[in-house]
Design a protein around this motif. Sequence first.
Motif, mmCIF file in Angstrom:
data_model
loop_
_atom_site.group_PDB
_atom_site.id
_atom_site.type_symbol
_atom_site.label_atom_id
_atom_site.label_comp_id
_atom_site.label_asym_id
_atom_site.label_seq_id
_atom_site.Cartn_x
_atom_site.Cartn_y
_atom_site.Cartn_z
ATOM 1 N N GLY A 231 17.161 8.876 28.429
ATOM 2 C CA GLY A 231 17.650 8.847 29.838
ATOM 3 C C GLY A 231 19.198 8.374 29.729
ATOM 4 O O GLY A 231 19.614 7.949 28.781
ATOM 5 N N GLU A 232 19.862 8.585 31.011
ATOM 6 C CA GLU A 232 21.352 8.225 31.104
ATOM 7 C C GLU A 232 21.562 6.761 31.077
ATOM 8 O O GLU A 232 20.650 6.133 31.934
ATOM 9 N N THR A 233 22.464 6.119 30.538
ATOM 10 C CA THR A 233 22.676 4.845 30.867
ATOM 11 C C THR A 233 23.220 4.782 32.304
ATOM 12 O O THR A 233 24.072 5.370 32.816
ATOM 13 N N ASP A 234 22.600 3.728 33.026
ATOM 14 C CA ASP A 234 23.179 3.350 34.351
ATOM 15 C C ASP A 234 24.621 3.116 34.303
ATOM 16 O O ASP A 234 25.075 2.496 33.554
ATOM 17 N N PRO A 235 25.379 3.587 35.191
ATOM 18 C CA PRO A 235 26.926 3.382 35.376
ATOM 19 C C PRO A 235 27.185 1.870 35.452
ATOM 20 O O PRO A 235 28.157 1.527 35.024
ATOM 21 N N LEU A 236 26.355 1.118 36.147
ATOM 22 C CA LEU A 236 26.590 -0.291 36.111
ATOM 23 C C LEU A 236 26.394 -1.046 34.784
ATOM 24 O O LEU A 236 27.138 -1.755 34.483
ATOM 25 N N LYS B 71 15.016 0.938 36.089
ATOM 26 C CA LYS B 71 13.849 0.682 35.117
ATOM 27 C C LYS B 71 14.264 1.089 33.657
ATOM 28 O O LYS B 71 15.369 1.699 33.522
ATOM 29 N N ALA B 72 13.466 0.758 32.707
ATOM 30 C CA ALA B 72 13.820 0.885 31.392
ATOM 31 C C ALA B 72 12.735 1.935 30.893
ATOM 32 O O ALA B 72 11.802 1.846 31.017
ATOM 33 N N GLN B 73 13.606 2.850 30.174
ATOM 34 C CA GLN B 73 12.582 3.899 29.218
ATOM 35 C C GLN B 73 12.739 3.409 28.073
ATOM 36 O O GLN B 73 13.851 2.973 27.447
ATOM 37 N N VAL B 74 11.641 3.323 27.179
ATOM 38 C CA VAL B 74 11.478 2.766 25.816
ATOM 39 C C VAL B 74 11.200 3.995 24.923
ATOM 40 O O VAL B 74 10.325 4.775 25.308
ATOM 41 N N ARG B 75 11.856 4.241 23.700
ATOM 42 C CA ARG B 75 11.462 5.168 22.747
ATOM 43 C C ARG B 75 11.787 4.520 21.575
ATOM 44 O O ARG B 75 12.861 4.057 21.249
ATOM 45 N N GLY B 76 10.885 4.588 20.828
ATOM 46 C CA GLY B 76 11.118 4.283 19.403
ATOM 47 C C GLY B 76 11.682 2.642 19.393
ATOM 48 O O GLY B 76 12.164 2.166 18.373
ATOM 49 N N GLY B 77 10.989 1.919 20.408
ATOM 50 C CA GLY B 77 11.394 0.331 20.251
ATOM 51 C C GLY B 77 12.669 0.114 20.967
ATOM 52 O O GLY B 77 13.123 -1.190 20.981
ATOM 53 N N THR B 78 13.457 1.071 21.527
ATOM 54 C CA THR B 78 14.806 0.845 22.220
ATOM 55 C C THR B 78 14.612 1.110 23.573
ATOM 56 O O THR B 78 14.139 2.198 23.914
ATOM 57 N N SER B 79 15.305 0.073 24.339
ATOM 58 C CA SER B 79 15.164 0.453 25.763
ATOM 59 C C SER B 79 16.327 0.868 26.269
ATOM 60 O O SER B 79 17.442 0.511 25.855
ATOM 61 N N VAL B 80 16.519 1.481 27.455
ATOM 62 C CA VAL B 80 17.810 1.910 28.073
ATOM 63 C C VAL B 80 17.665 1.606 29.744
ATOM 64 O O VAL B 80 16.535 2.277 30.148
ATOM 65 N N PHE B 81 18.517 1.326 30.377
ATOM 66 C CA PHE B 81 18.437 1.045 31.658
ATOM 67 C C PHE B 81 18.682 2.566 32.403
ATOM 68 O O PHE B 81 19.776 2.856 32.067
#
Length: 267
Positions: A60-65, A1-11
Motif C-alpha cells: 500500500g501507499e505510505t501515509d503522507p504523515l 494501520k500497518a500492512q505486512v508483506r514478507g516481514g515488512t510493515s507499512v503505515f
Amino acid sequence: KAQVRGGTSVFCRKGRRGRNMKPSSSSRFGVVGVRASSSPAAASSKDSKANKLWGGRFTGETDPLMHKYNQSLSYDQRMWREDIDGSVVYAKALCKSGIITQEELDSITKGLEAVAKEWETDSFIIEANDEDIHTANERRLVELIGDPGKKLHTGRSRNDQVATDGRLWTMRKLQILRQDLRTFLRIAGERAEEECDALMPGFTHLQPAQTVRWSHWLLSHCFALQRDDERLRDMIPRVARLPLGSGALAGNPFNVDRVSMSEELGF
C-alpha cells in the motif's frame, strides 16, 4: 494501520471498510525552503513508489504523515554539492571495476553536472516523493539520462552515502570556519597593536577594578578563540575517514577502489 508483506510493515491510511482513503487537502505539504511539484504524475500511486529505495515490498501507499516524518530533504539539501561529488567519484570507481562502460560514465558525469547546475541556479524542482538529497539527485539523474543513471546505485547504499556526504560537508565547513576564524584573529591582533595606548576600565564581579589596555582585553578573547581553532584543527583528521564503499552493512562486493575515491574527495 500497518500492512505486512514478507516481514515488512507499512503505515497506510484505511477507512472502516478497508478502502484506501484519499489524503485530505490539509495533508499536502511542501518541503521547507524548496519548491514542491504539483504535477499529477508526482501524485500518482505508481510514481509515489518509484523512488522509494526501501519500499519495494510494500503493498500500500505510505501515509503522507509518515512520509513527512521520514523525509530529511528540508535540511540535508545543503549537502547537494557533496552528494554530487561523491556520486561522480563513485561512478569512476564503477567504471574502473568494469561495472559500467566509459560511455555510461560520461553520460552519468554529464547528467550529474546538469543536476548540480540546477541546484546552483535554484531551478531544481523537488518532487513530492523525494525523501532526501540522495534520492532527489538520483531521481533527477535518471530523468535526464535514462537507464545509465540507474546503474549509479550499484553496490552503494544510502548508509554510506549519508555518512560520506555528512563527513565531506563537515570537512569543507571546518576549513571555511578555520579560515574565517584565523582572519578574525589576524585583524584583532593588528588592532591590538595599533591601539595599544587605548585604556579602558577592567571589571571583576561587575565592579570597576584595574585600568587595563583595550588591546589587553581584546587579546584575552583572541587566546580563547585560538584554542578553539586548535580544536577545529584536531577535529579534521577524525572526520576525514571515507565511508564510501562500505555498502549497506559489510562492504562493497564490486571491488571499488576506495583509496582512489578517498584521494579524489580529499579524505
